[in-house]
Design an enzyme around this catalytic site. Structure first.
Site, PDB file in Angstrom:
ATOM      1  N   GLU A  92     -63.189 -44.691  22.704  1.00  0.00           N
ATOM      2  CA  GLU A  92     -64.187 -45.543  22.372  1.00  0.00           C
ATOM      3  C   GLU A  92     -64.080 -47.038  22.960  1.00  0.00           C
ATOM      4  O   GLU A  92     -65.153 -47.505  23.487  1.00  0.00           O
ATOM      5  CB  GLU A  92     -64.455 -45.682  21.071  1.00  0.00           C
ATOM      6  CG  GLU A  92     -65.308 -44.831  20.212  1.00  0.00           C
ATOM      7  CD  GLU A  92     -64.466 -43.599  19.803  1.00  0.00           C
ATOM      8  OE1 GLU A  92     -63.165 -43.723  20.180  1.00  0.00           O
ATOM      9  OE2 GLU A  92     -64.950 -42.707  18.646  1.00  0.00           O
ATOM     10  N   GLY A 148     -66.134 -39.248  18.528  1.00  0.00           N
ATOM     11  CA  GLY A 148     -66.985 -38.675  17.089  1.00  0.00           C
ATOM     12  C   GLY A 148     -66.397 -37.502  16.922  1.00  0.00           C
ATOM     13  O   GLY A 148     -66.278 -36.793  15.760  1.00  0.00           O
ATOM     14  N   GLU A 189     -63.348 -37.788  14.914  1.00  0.00           N
ATOM     15  CA  GLU A 189     -63.422 -38.286  13.819  1.00  0.00           C
ATOM     16  C   GLU A 189     -64.239 -37.064  12.856  1.00  0.00           C
ATOM     17  O   GLU A 189     -63.798 -36.825  11.635  1.00  0.00           O
ATOM     18  CB  GLU A 189     -64.744 -39.366  13.820  1.00  0.00           C
ATOM     19  CG  GLU A 189     -64.222 -40.637  14.209  1.00  0.00           C
ATOM     20  CD  GLU A 189     -65.122 -41.815  14.523  1.00  0.00           C
ATOM     21  OE1 GLU A 189     -66.053 -41.315  15.359  1.00  0.00           O
ATOM     22  OE2 GLU A 189     -65.043 -42.587  14.081  1.00  0.00           O
ATOM     23  N   ALA A 203     -69.434 -38.515  20.433  1.00  0.00           N
ATOM     24  CA  ALA A 203     -71.077 -38.701  19.936  1.00  0.00           C
ATOM     25  C   ALA A 203     -71.593 -38.729  21.329  1.00  0.00           C
ATOM     26  O   ALA A 203     -70.968 -38.841  22.428  1.00  0.00           O
ATOM     27  CB  ALA A 203     -71.142 -40.356  19.450  1.00  0.00           C
TER      28      ALA A 203
HETATM   29  C1  3H9 Z   1     -68.136 -41.871  20.423  1.00  0.00           C
HETATM   30  O1  3H9 Z   1     -67.892 -40.757  19.705  1.00  0.00           O
HETATM   31  C2  3H9 Z   1     -68.648 -43.072  19.001  1.00  0.00           C
HETATM   32  C3  3H9 Z   1     -68.129 -42.447  17.653  1.00  0.00           C
HETATM   33  O2  3H9 Z   1     -66.963 -42.915  17.357  1.00  0.00           O
HETATM   34  C4  3H9 Z   1     -69.135 -43.085  16.789  1.00  0.00           C
HETATM   35  C5  3H9 Z   1     -70.544 -42.804  16.614  1.00  0.00           C
HETATM   36  C6  3H9 Z   1     -71.380 -43.010  15.623  1.00  0.00           C
HETATM   37  N1  3H9 Z   1     -72.116 -37.831  25.702  1.00  0.00           N
HETATM   38  O3  3H9 Z   1     -67.070 -36.431  32.657  1.00  0.00           O
HETATM   39  P1  3H9 Z   1     -67.645 -35.421  33.172  1.00  0.00           P
HETATM   40  C7  3H9 Z   1     -71.705 -35.509  30.110  1.00  0.00           C
HETATM   41  S1  3H9 Z   1     -68.422 -42.584  21.695  1.00  0.00           S
HETATM   42  C8  3H9 Z   1     -73.095 -37.410  26.474  1.00  0.00           C
HETATM   43  O4  3H9 Z   1     -68.102 -35.181  34.534  1.00  0.00           O
HETATM   44  P2  3H9 Z   1     -64.982 -33.946  33.041  1.00  0.00           P
HETATM   45  C9  3H9 Z   1     -71.339 -36.448  31.603  1.00  0.00           C
HETATM   46  O5  3H9 Z   1     -72.186 -37.514  31.279  1.00  0.00           O
HETATM   47  C10 3H9 Z   1     -68.189 -41.256  22.670  1.00  0.00           C
HETATM   48  N2  3H9 Z   1     -72.778 -36.913  27.550  1.00  0.00           N
HETATM   49  O6  3H9 Z   1     -66.788 -33.870  32.995  1.00  0.00           O
HETATM   50  C11 3H9 Z   1     -71.459 -35.176  32.511  1.00  0.00           C
HETATM   51  O7  3H9 Z   1     -72.953 -35.147  32.572  1.00  0.00           O
HETATM   52  P3  3H9 Z   1     -73.932 -34.951  33.829  1.00  0.00           P
HETATM   53  C12 3H9 Z   1     -66.355 -40.974  22.795  1.00  0.00           C
HETATM   54  C13 3H9 Z   1     -71.338 -36.854  27.753  1.00  0.00           C
HETATM   55  O8  3H9 Z   1     -64.864 -32.341  32.639  1.00  0.00           O
HETATM   56  C14 3H9 Z   1     -71.082 -34.085  31.808  1.00  0.00           C
HETATM   57  O9  3H9 Z   1     -70.716 -34.420  30.507  1.00  0.00           O
HETATM   58  N3  3H9 Z   1     -66.248 -39.943  23.871  1.00  0.00           N
HETATM   59  C15 3H9 Z   1     -70.597 -37.024  27.027  1.00  0.00           C
HETATM   60  O10 3H9 Z   1     -64.496 -34.489  34.188  1.00  0.00           O
HETATM   61  C16 3H9 Z   1     -69.556 -33.708  32.220  1.00  0.00           C
HETATM   62  O11 3H9 Z   1     -68.749 -34.990  31.999  1.00  0.00           O
HETATM   63  C17 3H9 Z   1     -66.030 -40.221  25.330  1.00  0.00           C
HETATM   64  O12 3H9 Z   1     -66.293 -41.299  25.270  1.00  0.00           O
HETATM   65  C18 3H9 Z   1     -70.883 -37.736  25.993  1.00  0.00           C
HETATM   66  N4  3H9 Z   1     -70.152 -38.269  25.085  1.00  0.00           N
HETATM   67  O13 3H9 Z   1     -64.741 -34.634  31.511  1.00  0.00           O
HETATM   68  C19 3H9 Z   1     -65.775 -39.087  26.169  1.00  0.00           C
HETATM   69  N5  3H9 Z   1     -69.322 -36.744  27.650  1.00  0.00           N
HETATM   70  O14 3H9 Z   1     -73.319 -33.586  34.417  1.00  0.00           O
HETATM   71  C20 3H9 Z   1     -66.467 -39.310  27.510  1.00  0.00           C
HETATM   72  C21 3H9 Z   1     -69.465 -36.436  28.786  1.00  0.00           C
HETATM   73  O15 3H9 Z   1     -75.277 -35.000  33.686  1.00  0.00           O
HETATM   74  N6  3H9 Z   1     -66.524 -38.246  28.228  1.00  0.00           N
HETATM   75  N7  3H9 Z   1     -70.798 -36.257  28.927  1.00  0.00           N
HETATM   76  O16 3H9 Z   1     -73.400 -36.198  34.787  1.00  0.00           O
HETATM   77  C22 3H9 Z   1     -65.363 -37.823  28.934  1.00  0.00           C
HETATM   78  O17 3H9 Z   1     -64.227 -38.678  28.885  1.00  0.00           O
HETATM   79  C23 3H9 Z   1     -65.308 -36.674  29.853  1.00  0.00           C
HETATM   80  O18 3H9 Z   1     -66.708 -36.457  29.988  1.00  0.00           O
HETATM   81  C24 3H9 Z   1     -64.641 -35.436  29.338  1.00  0.00           C
HETATM   82  C25 3H9 Z   1     -65.069 -34.282  30.458  1.00  0.00           C
HETATM   83  C26 3H9 Z   1     -63.059 -35.626  29.488  1.00  0.00           C
HETATM   84  C27 3H9 Z   1     -65.087 -34.916  28.023  1.00  0.00           C
END
Ligand code: 3H9
Length: 692
Positions: A128, A105, A108, A66
Site C-alpha cells: 500500500e 487487501g 488482510e 483491493a
Molecule cells: C489495498 O489493497 C488497500 C487495502 O489495504 C484496503 C482497502 C480498504 N486493482 O501489474 P500487472 C491490474 S491497495 C485493480 O501488469 P503483473 C493491472 O492494472 C492494493 N487492478 O501484472 C493490470 O491491468 P491491465 C494493494 C489491478 O503480473 C493487470 O492487473 N495491492 C490491481 O506484472 C495486470 O497487472 C497492490 O498494490 C489491483 N489491485 O503483476 C498490488 N493489481 O492489464 C498491485 C493489478 O488492464 N498490483 N491490477 O493494465 C501488482 O503489484 C501487480 O499487478 C501484481 C501482478 C504483482 C499483482
C-alpha cells in the site's frame, strides 16, 4: 458445485466447503468479488453439512489487493472491512489457500481467516505504501499481533513482499503446501477439525504485541532503518501512527484509527500521484498501435558489443534476468577489464547480502567473453554499447548483418543519436530498435525503447516484453535528439548553467531542487554521472564551467571533485575552487553577478523543462504525458509522491506555467517559447494527463 455469482463458486466435499474465486487478472477485491465471497461464505456457514471453509483463487494469483480502480469513489457494500469481520467472526474454521502474489487487501483477508496455507512460490506483502496508502482493512492492527511489531514495521514501511518460507518463519502463514494446493488446504482444514484446533482470531488477543517490551525503541530503530522511505512520505508517517495505535489501543479502536488515516491518505495529494503512477506505468507498458495478433518473440540468447561502463551494466542486467550473454570487445585487455568489473560488482552485491554467493558463479557461467563479433551468431538480440559515434555504430550493424540470424533484433544503446540513421547501417532496418539503458544499467529501472521509422510492430512488442522480463520499466519513445529524458534534462541544464553565470552558485540551484522535493539537483546529479561524459581534452572548449572543471581533473564524484568536493564517505561539500572558477567565468562573459531568488531558479529550470515535455508530446516522441512522468520517476529520481513533471504541472495549474514562460521568453529565448499544445490546453482548460 454451485455458482454463487460470475466470479465465485462454492463446492462442498466431505464437510469442507471450497469457495473458489475467479476474477482475472489478479482477483482484485472489486464489488462483485466481495459480494460473491460474502454470499458464498454466508451459505457455507449456514449449511449444517459444512464444518470448515477453504478460500482459494483460480488463475495466476490469490487476491492481489483491493481494486485500485474503485479508489476515490464511494465504496459499495459489502465493504472489505465488513467482509473481513464476517470471516474472522465465523463459527467454523476458515482456511486461506494462497498462491501467487497475496498483497494488500488480499493479505488482510487472509489474516482474517483462522489459518493460512501457501504454495512455496507464494509472495506475501503490504504494498500500500507504494500507492501512498496504508493497509486499510485491519492490516496494521492484525499484522503486528501476528508477527510482532518490528517485522510489521518492516513489511508495511517497505511495501516489499516476502516469500512463503520467510512468511512461515515469521508466523504469517501456518503451512507450506508442497503438492496440490486445493487438496493440501482441504486436508489442512480437516486436520483442524479432527484435532479440534481452537479458532484463532488474531483480533481477539494481543498475540506477539503482548510480548513487546519497549515499542518506542522498536519505532526508533525502524525509523533509522527506513529513514529514506519515511522522509517526506505521508503514507509512511501514517503507517507509523497506525502501528503506534496498534501498540496502545484495543483492537476496535486501533481499527478505527487505521480507517481514519487510510481515508486521509486516500484524499491526499501524494496518494493521488502514486495511484496515477501505478496506472501510468501499466499504460506505458502497452503499445497502443500494434496490429491485432502482434506477438512478442522469446529472447533467450543475447549479445553485447562493447565492454565499457554501459556494456558491463547491460550485461549485468541481462545476467540477473537469467539470460545467456556473449559480450564482445575488440581489445583483449578491455574485455578482461570489463569481465573482471562485472564479477567484482556481483561479488560486492553478494558481500552486502543482496545476492546469494553461489549466484555469482551461476551468473558468471552464463557470460561468454569474446573478441570476435562472429561469436554473436546464435543471438536473438544484440545490443551495441560502443562510443556515441554514428559511423562506428553503423559499421557494427553492417558487420552484424552478415553474422546474426535474419530474425535477430539489433539494438542500439545510443542516448541521443538518430536511431533511423543508425538503422541505416544495417540492411534490415526493420529489425533495428533503440534500447536506451540508464547508468548504472543493472540498477536503473528505466529503458527508453526507441522505435525507428522502419521498426516492425513485432520487434517493438518483443523489445517491450523483453525489458519487462528484466524487471525494468520500458517506455516507448520516438526518434528525436535526447528522446524524452535527456532532452528535458538538457533544457534544465542550459538554464542552470546560465543562472550560475548570472549570479547563483551550483549549490544554490541544487538547494532549490532538493527543497522542491527532488533527491538531488542538476549539479550534484552531473557530478554523480561524471562530468567528462561526452568531454575530451582535445575537443574541450575550455569556456564552460564543466569543461574548465574537467580540464583540471575535477571529473565528478568518481574523482572526489567536480562541482563539489567529496570526502571518503562521498559527502559533498561546497568547493572554493568551483566558486573561484564561476566568478572568473562570469567576469570573462562581462556579467555583473547579482542575487538570484529561489523562485527565479525554480521558474527558469523547471518550467522550460515542462514546456519541452509539451513539445515532445506535440512531436509524438512520447505517446502520453504519463509516459514522460514514468521516465522521470524511473530514470531521474523524480519522487513518486510528486507524480512526475507533467502531473505536477497539471496539479499546479497550466495557466501559471504558461504565464511564467511568457514572462521570461523575451529575455531568455526559445526554451521559454510556449509550445502550441500548452497554449491550447490553457485555452481549453485541459490538462496534459487528460489528453489521451
Ligand atoms: C489495498 O489493497 C488497500 C487495502 O489495504 C484496503 C482497502 C480498504 N486493482 O501489474 P500487472 C491490474 S491497495 C485493480 O501488469 P503483473 C493491472 O492494472 C492494493 N487492478 O501484472 C493490470 O491491468 P491491465 C494493494 C489491478 O503480473 C493487470 O492487473 N495491492 C490491481 O506484472 C495486470 O497487472 C497492490 O498494490 C489491483 N489491485 O503483476 C498490488 N493489481 O492489464 C498491485 C493489478 O488492464 N498490483 N491490477 O493494465 C501488482 O503489484 C501487480 O499487478 C501484481 C501482478 C504483482 C499483482
Amino acid at each position: 458445485m454451485t455458482i454463487v455469482n460470475e466470479v465465485v463458486r462454492l463446492e462442498i466435499e466431505d464437510r469442507i466447503a471450497v469457495l473458489s474465486l475467479d476474477h482475472p487478472p489478479v482477483n482484485a477485491l472489486s464489488r462483485i468479488l466481495r459480494e460473491g465471497i460474502a454470499t458464498g461464505l454466508g451459505r457455507a456457514l449456514a449449511d449444517p453439512g459444512v464444518e470448515a471453509v477453504v478460500i482459494l483463487c483460480e488463475g495466476a494469483t490469490f487476491i492481489a489487493g483491493a481494486d485500485i480502480r474503485e479508489f476515490g469513489r464511494p465504496i459499495a457494500e459489502p465493504t472489505l472491512a465488513a467482509l473481513i469481520a464476517t470471516i474472522e467472526g465465523a463459527g467454523k474454521p476458515v482456511v486461506a489457500a494462497l498462491h501467487g502474489t497475496v498483497l494488500g487487501g488480499g493479505l488482510e483477508l487472509a489474516l482474517a481467516c483462522h489459518a493460512r496455507i501457501a504454495r512455496p512460490s507464494t509472495k506475501l506483502g503490504f504494498p500500500e505504501i507504494k500507492l501512498g496508502l496504508i493497509p486499510g482493512a485491519g492490516g496494521t492492527q492484525r499484522l503486528p499481533r501476528l508477527v510482532g511489531l518490528s517485522h510489521a514495521l518492516d513489511l508495511i514501511l517497505t511495501g516489499e513482499p516476502i516469500g512463503a518460507a520467510r512468511a512461515r518463519t515469521l508466523g504469517l502463514i501456518d503451512e507450506i503446501a508442497y503438492g496440490d494446493l486445493r487438496s493440501a488446504a482441504t486436508a489442512f482444514a480437516r486436520a483442524h477439525l479432527e484435532q479440534r484446533t481452537p479458532l484463532r482470531r488474531i483480533a481477539a488477543d494481543a498475540g506477539r504485541l503482548a510480548g513487546t517490551i519497549d515499542p518506542a525503541d522498536m519505532f526508533d530503530a525502524a525509523k533509522m532503518r527506513h529513514a529514506r522511505i519515511i522522509a517526506r512520505n505521508d503514507a509512511a508517517r501514517g503507517a507509523l501512527n497506525a502501528l503506534h495505535a496498534a501498540t496502545r489501543l484495543p483492537f476496535e479502536e486501533g481499527l478505527a484509527r487505521e480507517r481514519e488515516i487510510f481515508a486521509e491518505l486516500m484524499n491526499g495529494p501524494q496518494s493521488k500521484a502514486q495511484r496515477y503512477l501505478f496506472a501510468a506505468t501499466r499504460a506505458a507498458a502497452k503499445l497502443g498501435d500494434l496490429p491485432a495478433g502482434t506477438r512478442p518473440k522469446p529472447i533467450a540468447r543475447v549479445g553485447i558489443v562493447g565492454a565499457g561502463t554501459m556494456g558491463r551494466g547491460i550485461a549485468m542486467a541481462f545476467l540477473a534476468g537469467g539470460l545467456d550473454v556473449t559480450i564482445v570487445e575488440t581489445a583483449r585487455e578491455s574485455l578482461g577489464r570489463g569481465v573482471a568489473a562485472i564479477r567484482s560488482a556481483f561479488e560486492a552485491s553478494a558481500a552486502k547480502g543482496r545476492l546469494r554467493p553461489e549466484a555469482v558463479a551461476g551468473r558468471m557461467a552464463r557470460l561468454t567473453p569474446s573478441t570476435a563479433l562472429s561469436d554473436l551468431a546464435g543471438c536473438d538480440l544484440v545490443v551495441e554499447a560502443v562510443f556515441e559515434t554514428l559511423a562506428v555504430k553503423r559499421e557494427i550493424f553492417g558487420k552484424l548483418d552478415a553474422i546474426v540470424r535474419p530474425d535477430a533484433i539489433l539494438a542500439t544503446n545510443t542516448s541521443h543519436l538518430d536511431v533511423n540513421q543508425v538503422a541505416g547501417g544495417s540492411k534490415r532496418p526493420e529489425r533495428v530498435i533503440g534500447l536506451h539503458f540508464f547508468t548504472p544499467a543493472h540498477v536503473m529501472k528505466l529503458v527508453e525503447v526507441v522505435r525507428g521509422a522502419k521498426t516492425t510492430p513485432e520487434v517493438a512488442a518483443t523489445a517491450m516484453a523483453f525489458v519487462k522480463s528484466l524487471g525494468k520499466v520500458g517506455v516507448a519513445v520516438g526518434v528525436g535528439d535526447g528522446f524524452i529524458g535527456n532532452r528535458m534534462v538538457r533544457v534544465r541544464r542550459q538554464e542552470a548553467d546560465r543562472l550560475v553565470l548570472e549570479g547563483a552558485m551550483p549549490w544554490d540551484v541544487d538547494r532549490v531542487f532538493t527543497g522542491f522535493g527532488l533527491p538531488m539537483g542538476p549539479f550534484r546529479m552531473a557530478d554523480l554521472a561524471g562530468l567528462d561524459l561526452g568531454w575530451s581534452r582535445e575537443a574541450s572548449s575550455g569556456r564552460s564551467l564543466r569543461a574548465r572543471l574537467c580540464e583540471i581533473g575535477r571529473r565528478g564524484e568518481k574523482s572526489k571533485a567536480g562541482f563539489y568536493d567529496y570526502d571518503a564517505e562521498r559527502t559533498a561539500t561546497i568547493s572554493p575552487v568551483t566558486e573561484g572558477l564561476v566568478r572568473e567565468l562570469s567576469e570573462a562573459a562581462g556579467l555583473q553577478r547579482r542575487a538570484i531568488t529561489d523562485r527565479e531558479i525554480l521558474e527558469r529550470c523547471l518550467y522550460p523543462m515542462i514546456n519541452e515535455g509539451a513539445k515532445i508530446l506535440e512531436e509524438r516522441i512520447a505517446a502520453r504525458a504519463s509516459d514522460i512522468d514514468v521516465v522521470w520517476v524511473n530514470g531521474y529520481g523524480w519522487p513518486p509522491v510528486m507524480g512526475g513533471p507533467m502531473f505536477w504541472a497539471d496539479a499546479n495549474g497550466l495557466g501559471e506555467v504558461l504565464e511564467v514562460l511568457r514572462r521570461h521568453e523575451p529575455a531568455l529565448g526559445s526554451a521559454f517559447r510556449p509550445s502550441g499544445l500548452l497554449e491550447r490546453l490553457v485555452r481549453e482548460e485541459g490538462s496534459f494527463t487528460g489528453l489521451f
